[in-house]
Design a protein around this motif. Structure first.
Motif, PDB file in Angstrom:
ATOM      1  N   LYS A 158     -67.641  12.117  -4.968  1.00  0.00           N
ATOM      2  CA  LYS A 158     -67.762  13.633  -4.560  1.00  0.00           C
ATOM      3  C   LYS A 158     -66.356  14.302  -4.845  1.00  0.00           C
ATOM      4  CE  LYS A 158     -71.099  13.537  -0.983  1.00  0.00           C
ATOM      5  NZ  LYS A 158     -71.537  13.574   0.588  1.00  0.00           N
TER       6      LYS A 158
ATOM      7  N   LEU B 147     -66.830  15.324  -8.493  1.00  0.00           N
ATOM      8  CA  LEU B 147     -67.699  16.560  -8.547  1.00  0.00           C
ATOM      9  C   LEU B 147     -66.927  17.847  -8.065  1.00  0.00           C
ATOM     10  CD1 LEU B 147     -71.015  14.762  -7.732  1.00  0.00           C
ATOM     11  CD2 LEU B 147     -70.438  15.669  -9.898  1.00  0.00           C
ATOM     12  N   GLY B 148     -65.843  17.650  -7.145  1.00  0.00           N
ATOM     13  CA  GLY B 148     -65.330  18.812  -6.565  1.00  0.00           C
ATOM     14  C   GLY B 148     -66.034  19.326  -5.338  1.00  0.00           C
ATOM     15  N   LEU B 149     -66.776  18.305  -4.753  1.00  0.00           N
ATOM     16  CA  LEU B 149     -67.337  18.595  -3.434  1.00  0.00           C
ATOM     17  C   LEU B 149     -66.523  18.263  -2.304  1.00  0.00           C
ATOM     18  CD1 LEU B 149     -70.765  17.000  -3.894  1.00  0.00           C
ATOM     19  CD2 LEU B 149     -70.181  19.566  -4.498  1.00  0.00           C
ATOM     20  N   LEU B 150     -65.524  17.707  -2.623  1.00  0.00           N
ATOM     21  CA  LEU B 150     -64.402  17.018  -1.663  1.00  0.00           C
ATOM     22  C   LEU B 150     -63.083  17.458  -2.427  1.00  0.00           C
ATOM     23  CD1 LEU B 150     -65.475  13.646  -0.331  1.00  0.00           C
ATOM     24  CD2 LEU B 150     -65.609  15.822   1.091  1.00  0.00           C
ATOM     25  N   ARG B 151     -62.139  18.461  -1.403  1.00  0.00           N
ATOM     26  CA  ARG B 151     -60.838  18.761  -1.723  1.00  0.00           C
ATOM     27  C   ARG B 151     -59.873  17.437  -1.717  1.00  0.00           C
ATOM     28  NH1 ARG B 151     -59.903  24.111  -1.918  1.00  0.00           N
ATOM     29  NH2 ARG B 151     -61.924  25.281  -1.431  1.00  0.00           N
TER      30      ARG B 151
ATOM     31  N   VAL C 122     -62.266  21.497  -8.198  1.00  0.00           N
ATOM     32  CA  VAL C 122     -62.607  22.468  -7.073  1.00  0.00           C
ATOM     33  C   VAL C 122     -62.318  23.767  -7.579  1.00  0.00           C
ATOM     34  CG1 VAL C 122     -61.629  22.929  -5.062  1.00  0.00           C
ATOM     35  CG2 VAL C 122     -62.108  20.611  -5.326  1.00  0.00           C
TER      36      VAL C 122
END
Lengths: 555, 296
Positions: free
Chosen positions: B49, B52-56, B70
């Motif tokens: 994640k 994928l940039g779904l979490l910083r 992100v």
């Protein structure tokens, strides 16, 4: 504990907080009902009644075991409960009995132990049976797996609205209470039987039931892939149109159909005025009564959709974004923009539809006392309206359309909220605040119309406006801190708000001015209505939707 | 030196008090196939994640194609083909709609290849995703992940809970992607035999930390399963440098061991034991050794 009671306790456990809060709320009401009437002022009693409807619906729907999206094809009964080795009789009977008892008994307690002791008039039996019929009919519809989910969505909304409105309309038409109760009972009993049958189907059917995933056999048809979208934005607008945009015109169209049907059945005529020659104008009662409600239908549906009434498929059950949506290679601000465009398309179509339906309605024939037939429009509006009134009507139409768009577009905020709990609380909070504001305006109606309070009202509104702008700045700063590149988008949002706010303030100001000149006493004095118009133009929620998307997509 | 597709530096992520990712660093070069293995909750999905940039990133950094995922989601996501365990597809869409919608986001979308995959997977254009079985939905997701020939193919437990036929489809897709020159694959899985079959490098995560990061060939050369008989009963596993996991009781013990073979015999002799058998181990056995601790 037998299996049926276990099923029931599991259903209650899923929404245990809702049942707990509703029980506490009902307990408080019963205690207040025992106190002398002078202890609780009437406006407070009215405000205390507000959570009842929502609370009752939420808790009744717990027994429908409402997990699925209404628009889905699967049964709304929990799939894992369907798979348990429990007899269908146990799965069906207890929730049916619980829904019927909870719905009706809650109303009886509310009406007899709180509303009536407060000196308010409330019927006891037909609303109790109405809630019973509503709960059982929802079980009947939602437990059944269907082939087309959208049809179930439409059917559910129409049936629930009809059941809820029927009692009220029937009492207005002086129908005897016993007859209304009998009709509701006649809906409730077969609904219970259908609910039971639906559950049997859900356990055995292949049509959207639990076996569908493994049993579906189909012929493979691979079409040549053509008609690709021109750009990612075009694809995203299509997605949002399918998800949200088309819902408003669809529901409004059905709403218009539903409100137009009684005109055919109800042929009574009454005098609505006289011509210059003193002839009485006779028109269909339903035509003249319901006509004024037509513009509110899209607004009502837009408000309901905008509150996030339909379960968002952007979030999973854990509140996290669905990975497929979150991983589209698109900027978050473009995602928001696509949604706004899709909603605007839906509102534009709805506005056109409303205009067409209203034109059809005013083209309906009315009769003069000498037997001459003319259109409703010619007999009323064309005869009495001056130019200024037409201008004002046009402005009201524009404002209504803008307001409809506004009420639905703030729904983007709910759709993107990364917390499922907040998304569930939001419509309750908005309804509560809205009705509270309405009640306060009603209570202090005379003060609003009193010139000596004009400055105080303006000051109150100005403070509220400052708080709104302050909140918007706080949200904007956080968004810019998280994503510096969104600065121009944020500034554009502020600019749009300012532009739309100025137009809205001038329009509302002109309308209020016109009403005053028309001889109608002004409801408020300038600049209160202008500040209120600025307040109503959305700013905080559009900015919050960007922030919610940012926080949800990049946690 | 080959171009870096992925660069993770000192990545840290906590959820409440739990450190899901604890100071992870690694790189992935263009054209390589990386197998990411670890127990449930080890931090594999959290790591993906982040990619994928779904979490910083709380601490540290993630760069994909040299970009921050992100800061620039379109720049990164338009080059990644992604398939998740959950197969989060919009269930209201038909297969045809999913294909058309997905195609809009990828300039490199190949309609002919998409059609070929659709035929191969037996996906009917007018089928609703909600009505498909889990395996068919996984195939639909795979179609969308492959049809634009992504530079990086990211598969997060793609075979989990699927039947062998679908698993074969996924595996052959990975192999075909590898065959395309310059394509890179990051493949997270519990099914270590699959990882072993396609990966040329393996990262093993345990408790949010990397416990193993090496080429598969090196791993196979360095790890052994050794049966040892001691002169006296051993109450607790003996201390042997390089041992990862002990199993056994009394005099007979088995150890998963990593290190230089020449040092092994003398170390065992020093413990008054003798080596009965010494053989290579599978990735599965290494995984259990790292994850399982000692078994008596």
């Amino acid at each position: 504990m037998n299996s049926g009671m276990t099923v029931l306790s599991l259903m209650v456990h899923r929404f245990k907080k809702a049942y707990l809060f509703f029980s506490i709320y009902m307990g408080v009401l019963v205690l207040l009902g025992l106190t002398p009437r002078s202890w609780v002022p009437e406006p407070l009693s009215a405000v205390l009644c507000l959570p009842f409807g929502l609370g009752l619906l939420m808790t009744v729907f717990g027994f429908v075991n409402f997990e699925a999206d209404i628009a889905s094809t699967a049964s709304a009964y929990s799939p894992w409960l369907l798979r348990l080795p429990i007899k269908t009789r146990e799965l069906a009977l207890w929730p049916i009995l619980a829904a019927a008892t909870w719905g009706s008994l809650s109303w009886v307690i509310f009406a007899v132990l709180f509303v009536r002791p407060r000196g308010l008039d409330a019927p006891v039996w037909w609303p109790a049976l109405m809630f019973m019929a509503l709960a059982l009919s929802m079980q009947a519809i939602l437990w059944r797996p269907v082939k087309r989910g959208n049809i179930r969505l439409i059917f559910t909304m129409l049936l629930s609205t009809t059941i809820m409105l029927f009692g009220y309309i029937a009492t207005q038409m002086q129908v005897r209470q016993g007859v209304i109760c009998a009709i509701y009972a006649a809906i409730a009993v077969p609904s219970a039987a259908i609910a039971w049958w639906s559950l049997t189907l859900a356990r055995t059917s292949t049509a959207g039931g639990i076996r569908s995933a493994t049993d579906v056999k189909e012929t493979i048809k691979v079409q040549q892939q053509t008609n690709f979208f021109k750009s990612p934005m075009a694809a995203q607008i299509w997605l949002e149109w399918r998800r949200q945009g088309k819902l408003l015109p669809l529901l409004t169209g059905l709403g218009f159909l539903a409100i137009s049907l009684p005109m055919a059945a109800w042929q009574d005529k009454h005098i609505i005025g006289y011509t210059g020659k003193g002839q009485a104008i006779l028109a269909n009662i339903w035509l003249t009564t319901a006509f004024q409600f037509l513009p509110y239908i899209p607004l009502l549906f837009a408000t309901v959709i905008g509150m996030g009434a339909r379960v968002s498929d952007i979030r999973g059950t854990d509140g996290n974004y669905h990975l497929y949506y979150a991983t589209r290679p698109l900027k978050s601000q473009d995602m928001v923009r696509a949604k706004m465009i899709a909603i605007a398309m839906g509102v534009a179509i709805t506005a056109l539809l409303t205009a067409v339906v209203m034109i059809l309605w005013v083209s309906m024939p009315v009769t003069l006392s000498d037997g001459t037939i003319m259109t409703y429009f010619k007999a009323t509006f064309a005869r009495t309206f001056e130019r200024e009134q037409w201008v004002a009507i046009a402005m009201i139409v524009v404002l209504f359309t803008a307001w409809t768009w506004r009420n639905q577009s703030v729904g983007a905020f709910v759709d993107y909220m990364p917390s499922r709990e907040f998304a569930m609380l939001y419509p309750i909070a908005v309804t509560f605040i809205g009705v509270l504001a309405f009640t306060l305006f009603r209570t202090y109606n005379s003060e609003l119309r009193d010139p000596k309070y004009a400055q105080a009202w303006s000051a109150v509104m100005a403070i509220a406006l400052v708080i709104k702008i302050g909140s918007a700045i706080v949200i904007a700063r956080k968004q810019i801190r998280l994503r510096p590149s969104s600065k121009s988008d944020i500034l554009t949002t502020f600019a749009y708000w300012q532009g739309a706010g100025i137009v809205a303030a001038i329009s509302v100001g002109l309308i209020v001015n016109w009403m005053h000149q028309d001889g109608t006493p002004s409801y408020m004095f300038h600049p209160t209505p202008e500040i209120m118009a600025l307040m109503l133009v959305p700013l905080v929620r559009p900015l919050s939707s960007r922030l919610a998307l940012e926080l949800g997509r990049h946690r | 030196m080959a171009e870096l597709i992925l660069e993770v530096k000192n990545l840290v992520r906590t959820f409440g008090r739990r450190r899901a990712i604890d100071d992870i660093s690694f790189t992935l070069e263009r054209g390589s196939v990386l197998g990411l293995v670890g127990q449930n909750g080890a931090g594999k999905t959290t790591l993906i994640k982040h990619i994928l940039g779904l979490l910083r990133a709380e601490n540290g950094s993630v760069r994909v194609f040299g970009l921050d995922p992100v800061a620039d989601p379109p720049g990164v996501l338009s080059r990644i083909g992604y398939l998740s365990e959950e197969g989060d597809l919009p269930l209201w869409m038909k297969v045809e709609e999913l294909v058309r919608y997905s195609a809009a986001f990828y300039p490199g979308w190949d309609p002919k290849y998409a059609e070929e995959l659709q035929k191969q997977f037996g996906l009917s254009s007018d089928s609703k995703l909600g009505a498909l079985s889990k395996g068919q939905r996984a195939r639909a997701g795979l179609l969308c992940a492959l049809a634009f020939k992504p530079e990086l193919l990211l598969l997060d437990e793609p075979s989990s809970g699927l039947d062998p036929v679908v698993r074969r489809d996924i595996l052959s897709a990975v192999i075909r992607t590898i065959a395309d020159e310059g394509r890179t694959v990051l493949f997270s899985s519990h099914l270590l035999a699959e990882v072993e079959q396609v990966s040329d490098r393996v990262i093993m995560i345990d408790g949010g930390r990397i416990v193993l990061n090496d080429d598969l060939s090196n791993i196979k050369e360095a790890y052994f399963r050794i049966d040892i008989r001691f002169e006296a009963n051993q109450e607790v596993p003996p201390t042997l440098p390089g041992s990862i996991h002990w199993e056994g009781k009394g005099k007979d013990w088995t150890v998963i061991w990593a290190g230089d073979q020449s040092a092994l015999t003398s170390a065992v002799c020093a413990l008054k034991g003798r080596i009965l058998t010494n053989r290579g181990v599978s990735l599965d056995e290494i995984f259990v050794a790292y994850a399982g601790g000692c078994t008596q």
